[in-house]
Design a protein around this motif. Structure first.
Motif, PDB file in Angstrom:
ATOM      1  N   PRO A   5       0.805  -1.234   0.000  1.00 23.39           N
ATOM      2  CA  PRO A   5       0.000   0.000   0.000  1.00 23.39           C
ATOM      3  C   PRO A   5       0.832   1.275   0.000  1.00 23.39           C
ATOM      4  CG  PRO A   5      -0.948  -1.615   1.492  1.00 23.39           C
ATOM      5  CD  PRO A   5       0.371  -2.180   1.049  1.00 23.39           C
ATOM      6  N   ARG A   6       1.974   1.251   0.692  1.00 18.71           N
ATOM      7  CA  ARG A   6       2.825   2.452   0.722  1.00 18.71           C
ATOM      8  C   ARG A   6       3.403   2.738  -0.665  1.00 18.71           C
ATOM      9  NH1 ARG A   6       6.501   0.613   3.833  1.00 18.71           N
ATOM     10  NH2 ARG A   6       7.970   0.150   2.169  1.00 18.71           N
ATOM     11  N   GLN A   7       3.864   1.682  -1.335  1.00 18.39           N
ATOM     12  CA  GLN A   7       4.413   1.868  -2.680  1.00 18.39           C
ATOM     13  C   GLN A   7       3.338   2.297  -3.671  1.00 18.39           C
ATOM     14  OE1 GLN A   7       6.066  -2.021  -3.043  1.00 18.39           O
ATOM     15  NE2 GLN A   7       8.013  -1.473  -2.055  1.00 18.39           N
ATOM     16  N   LEU A   8       2.129   1.810  -3.490  1.00 16.26           N
ATOM     17  CA  LEU A   8       1.020   2.238  -4.336  1.00 16.26           C
ATOM     18  C   LEU A   8       0.732   3.716  -4.123  1.00 16.26           C
ATOM     19  CD1 LEU A   8      -1.222   1.573  -6.346  1.00 16.26           C
ATOM     20  CD2 LEU A   8      -2.660   0.885  -4.407  1.00 16.26           C
ATOM     21  N   VAL A  28       5.221  13.059   2.717  1.00 19.53           N
ATOM     22  CA  VAL A  28       3.858  12.650   2.355  1.00 19.53           C
ATOM     23  C   VAL A  28       3.539  11.266   2.903  1.00 19.53           C
ATOM     24  CG1 VAL A  28       2.371  12.013   0.407  1.00 19.53           C
ATOM     25  CG2 VAL A  28       3.763  14.098   0.285  1.00 19.53           C
ATOM     26  N   LEU A  29       4.500  10.350   2.787  1.00 18.85           N
ATOM     27  CA  LEU A  29       4.274   8.961   3.215  1.00 18.85           C
ATOM     28  C   LEU A  29       4.533   8.746   4.698  1.00 18.85           C
ATOM     29  CD1 LEU A  29       5.987   7.180   0.177  1.00 18.85           C
ATOM     30  CD2 LEU A  29       3.550   7.594   0.513  1.00 18.85           C
ATOM     31  N   GLU A  30       5.145   9.768   5.322  1.00 15.45           N
ATOM     32  CA  GLU A  30       5.464   9.699   6.753  1.00 15.45           C
ATOM     33  C   GLU A  30       6.383   8.518   7.060  1.00 15.45           C
ATOM     34  OE1 GLU A  30       1.634   9.678   8.693  1.00 15.45           O
ATOM     35  OE2 GLU A  30       1.460  11.854   8.586  1.00 15.45           O
ATOM     36  N   VAL A  31       7.434   8.408   6.251  1.00 17.98           N
ATOM     37  CA  VAL A  31       8.451   7.374   6.437  1.00 17.98           C
ATOM     38  C   VAL A  31       9.818   8.030   6.310  1.00 17.98           C
ATOM     39  CG1 VAL A  31       6.996   5.486   5.584  1.00 17.98           C
ATOM     40  CG2 VAL A  31       8.445   6.759   3.981  1.00 17.98           C
ATOM     41  N   THR A  32      10.874   7.257   6.547  1.00 19.88           N
ATOM     42  CA  THR A  32      12.224   7.795   6.447  1.00 19.88           C
ATOM     43  C   THR A  32      12.649   7.913   4.987  1.00 19.88           C
ATOM     44  OG1 THR A  32      13.297   5.626   6.503  1.00 19.88           O
ATOM     45  CG2 THR A  32      12.827   6.682   8.632  1.00 19.88           C
ATOM     46  N   LEU A  33      13.639   8.760   4.749  1.00 16.89           N
ATOM     47  CA  LEU A  33      14.177   8.928   3.409  1.00 16.89           C
ATOM     48  C   LEU A  33      14.770   7.614   2.898  1.00 16.89           C
ATOM     49  CD1 LEU A  33      14.550  11.120   1.267  1.00 16.89           C
ATOM     50  CD2 LEU A  33      16.752  11.681   2.315  1.00 16.89           C
ATOM     51  N   GLN A  34      15.358   6.836   3.790  1.00 12.93           N
ATOM     52  CA  GLN A  34      15.924   5.544   3.400  1.00 12.93           C
ATOM     53  C   GLN A  34      14.840   4.597   2.876  1.00 12.93           C
ATOM     54  OE1 GLN A  34      17.971   3.521   6.569  1.00 12.93           O
ATOM     55  NE2 GLN A  34      18.909   2.012   5.207  1.00 12.93           N
ATOM     56  N   THR A  35      13.684   4.602   3.529  1.00 12.08           N
ATOM     57  CA  THR A  35      12.569   3.760   3.077  1.00 12.08           C
ATOM     58  C   THR A  35      12.086   4.201   1.702  1.00 12.08           C
ATOM     59  OG1 THR A  35      11.855   3.295   5.336  1.00 12.08           O
ATOM     60  CG2 THR A  35      10.218   3.005   3.598  1.00 12.08           C
ATOM     61  N   VAL A  36      11.972   5.506   1.504  1.00 11.58           N
ATOM     62  CA  VAL A  36      11.553   6.020   0.199  1.00 11.58           C
ATOM     63  C   VAL A  36      12.541   5.605  -0.878  1.00 11.58           C
ATOM     64  CG1 VAL A  36      11.306   8.136  -1.169  1.00 11.58           C
ATOM     65  CG2 VAL A  36      10.185   7.961   1.046  1.00 11.58           C
ATOM     66  N   LYS A  42      13.001   0.004  -6.131  1.00  8.50           N
ATOM     67  CA  LYS A  42      12.223  -1.171  -6.560  1.00  8.50           C
ATOM     68  C   LYS A  42      11.298  -0.821  -7.720  1.00  8.50           C
ATOM     69  CE  LYS A  42       8.888  -4.617  -4.932  1.00  8.50           C
ATOM     70  NZ  LYS A  42       8.093  -5.123  -3.787  1.00  8.50           N
ATOM     71  N   LEU A  43      10.597   0.302  -7.605  1.00 13.95           N
ATOM     72  CA  LEU A  43       9.663   0.716  -8.654  1.00 13.95           C
ATOM     73  C   LEU A  43      10.396   1.125  -9.927  1.00 13.95           C
ATOM     74  CD1 LEU A  43       7.258   2.781  -6.367  1.00 13.95           C
ATOM     75  CD2 LEU A  43       6.775   0.557  -7.400  1.00 13.95           C
ATOM     76  N   ARG A  51      14.272   7.665 -11.969  1.00 10.13           N
ATOM     77  CA  ARG A  51      14.956   8.480 -10.965  1.00 10.13           C
ATOM     78  C   ARG A  51      15.761   9.588 -11.628  1.00 10.13           C
ATOM     79  NH1 ARG A  51      17.592   5.169  -6.053  1.00 10.13           N
ATOM     80  NH2 ARG A  51      17.507   7.318  -5.318  1.00 10.13           N
ATOM     81  N   PHE A  52      15.865  10.729 -10.942  1.00  8.26           N
ATOM     82  CA  PHE A  52      16.842  11.754 -11.275  1.00  8.26           C
ATOM     83  C   PHE A  52      17.441  12.223  -9.964  1.00  8.26           C
ATOM     84  CE2 PHE A  52      12.708  13.959 -11.044  1.00  8.26           C
ATOM     85  CZ  PHE A  52      12.985  14.959 -10.130  1.00  8.26           C
ATOM     86  N   HIS A  53      18.430  13.095 -10.034  1.00  3.39           N
ATOM     87  CA  HIS A  53      19.144  13.499  -8.833  1.00  3.39           C
ATOM     88  C   HIS A  53      18.194  14.124  -7.805  1.00  3.39           C
ATOM     89  CE1 HIS A  53      22.509  14.741  -6.348  1.00  3.39           C
ATOM     90  NE2 HIS A  53      22.014  15.966  -6.309  1.00  3.39           N
ATOM     91  N   GLY A  54      17.996  13.405  -6.694  1.00  5.24           N
ATOM     92  CA  GLY A  54      17.173  13.933  -5.610  1.00  5.24           C
ATOM     93  C   GLY A  54      15.687  13.735  -5.761  1.00  5.24           C
ATOM     94  N   GLY A  55      15.251  13.087  -6.848  1.00  2.00           N
ATOM     95  CA  GLY A  55      13.812  12.958  -7.059  1.00  2.00           C
ATOM     96  C   GLY A  55      13.451  11.817  -7.983  1.00  2.00           C
ATOM     97  N   VAL A  56      12.181  11.785  -8.337  1.00  2.00           N
ATOM     98  CA  VAL A  56      11.664  10.708  -9.167  1.00  2.00           C
ATOM     99  C   VAL A  56      10.528  11.265 -10.019  1.00  2.00           C
ATOM    100  CG1 VAL A  56       9.988   9.937  -7.418  1.00  2.00           C
ATOM    101  CG2 VAL A  56      10.842   8.306  -9.099  1.00  2.00           C
ATOM    102  N   ARG A  57      10.339  10.695 -11.203  1.00  2.00           N
ATOM    103  CA  ARG A  57       9.275  11.134 -12.097  1.00  2.00           C
ATOM    104  C   ARG A  57       8.700   9.929 -12.812  1.00  2.00           C
ATOM    105  NH1 ARG A  57      11.268  10.559 -17.090  1.00  2.00           N
ATOM    106  NH2 ARG A  57      13.506  10.769 -17.408  1.00  2.00           N
ATOM    107  N   LEU A  58       7.599  10.169 -13.512  1.00  2.00           N
ATOM    108  CA  LEU A  58       7.032   9.125 -14.345  1.00  2.00           C
ATOM    109  C   LEU A  58       7.968   8.837 -15.507  1.00  2.00           C
ATOM    110  CD1 LEU A  58       3.294  10.220 -14.559  1.00  2.00           C
ATOM    111  CD2 LEU A  58       4.260   8.425 -13.138  1.00  2.00           C
ATOM    112  N   PRO A  59       8.073   7.573 -15.918  1.00  2.00           N
ATOM    113  CA  PRO A  59       8.907   7.278 -17.091  1.00  2.00           C
ATOM    114  C   PRO A  59       8.270   7.878 -18.320  1.00  2.00           C
ATOM    115  CG  PRO A  59       7.687   5.323 -16.430  1.00  2.00           C
ATOM    116  CD  PRO A  59       7.414   6.367 -15.380  1.00  2.00           C
TER     117      PRO A  59
END
Length: 254
Positions: A5-8, A28-36, A42-43, A51-59
């Motif tokens: 559910p968190r990954q969704l 937003v997810l209320e988790v650690t940066l390591q978990t994100v 994985k995704l 992925r890009f430096h410091g963030g993530v986007r849709l492919p």
């Protein structure tokens, strides 16, 4: 693949915003940066995110933009803030060019109370919006009308714009990459945008923060060719340094 559910929720957040910084996802997810970082990796391995430096986007494809209706709805509040900031900076009684894009359409709506503007545009949506302003003049560029977004492109549009030299060009862009390049998808549109840049005394780019690190195939120009960049939040690294080095004035709409 199976996602928890968190990954969704992470996927849904990125889908809603287009691109998100990792520290924002952690909040937003209320988790650690390591978990994100683990979830994002994985995704990304499954091809669901990039992925890009410091963030993530849709492919995203480097050759095709999302639909005009999707772009109108995406980040509408942020585009509205950008548009209001641009309108406040545009003086009455000046000449300008507005090009294709949903953010430039938002700028057109924010200019409805201006007086004495002479606006050239290759965007029929912009022309329709500003034609409601009785105190300004709208000049529509000739050329081929692109049905999906009512943009006008092609050699006839390029030749038309070459007749003018305006005070300001306000241009939208599909992506800004970490090499300092401004990018878009349609080569015909890019040729018009390059001509607009060459025929304006000052060039302003309007781009919400999802445009940073967003890939697109065709280079419009470089950051050094623009004077101001209007966006809705502080851009991720390395863009603040790139903008400073290029002599671009960063305007953050709040």
């Amino acid at each position: 693949m199976s996602v928890n559910p968190r990954q969704l929720q992470l996927l849904q957040t990125v889908q809603q915003q287009g691109s998100v910084m990792l520290d924002t996802l952690a909040e937003v997810l209320e988790v650690t940066l390591q978990t994100v970082r683990r979830d994002v990796q994985k995704l990304a391995d499954e091809g669901l995110l990039t992925r890009f430096h410091g963030g993530v986007r849709l492919p995203g494809s480097t050759v095709e933009n999302i639909t005009h209706l999707q772009r109108v709805q995406l980040h509408a509040a942020e585009k509205g803030r950008i548009a209001r900031a641009v309108a406040q900076a545009i003086p009455h009684h000046c000449s300008l060019i507005l090009n294709i894009g949903t953010t430039t359409e938002a700028v057109a709506r924010a200019l409805l109370d201006h007086r004495g503007l002479r606006v050239i545009t290759n965007n029929l949506n912009v022309a329709t919006i500003l034609s409601a302003n009785p105190h300004s003049e709208v000049i529509v560029v000739g050329g081929v009308v692109r049905g999906r977004d009512h943009g006008i492109v092609g050699e006839a549009a390029v030749d038309f714009i070459r007749q003018f030299k305006v005070d300001l060009a306000v241009i939208g862009i599909s992506g800004i990459e970490a090499d300092g390049s401004l990018r878009d998808y349609d080569y015909r549109e890019v040729k018009v945008a390059r001509t607009i840049i060459d025929h304006a005394r000052e060039v302003w780019v309007v781009a919400d923060t999802t445009k940073f690190n967003r890939p697109a195939m065709v280079e419009v120009g470089q950051l050094a060719q623009i004077d101001r960049l209007f966006t809705d939040a502080t851009p991720p690294a390395p863009f603040p340094a790139l903008l400073q080095d290029a002599g671009v004035r960063l305007e953050i709409a709040d």
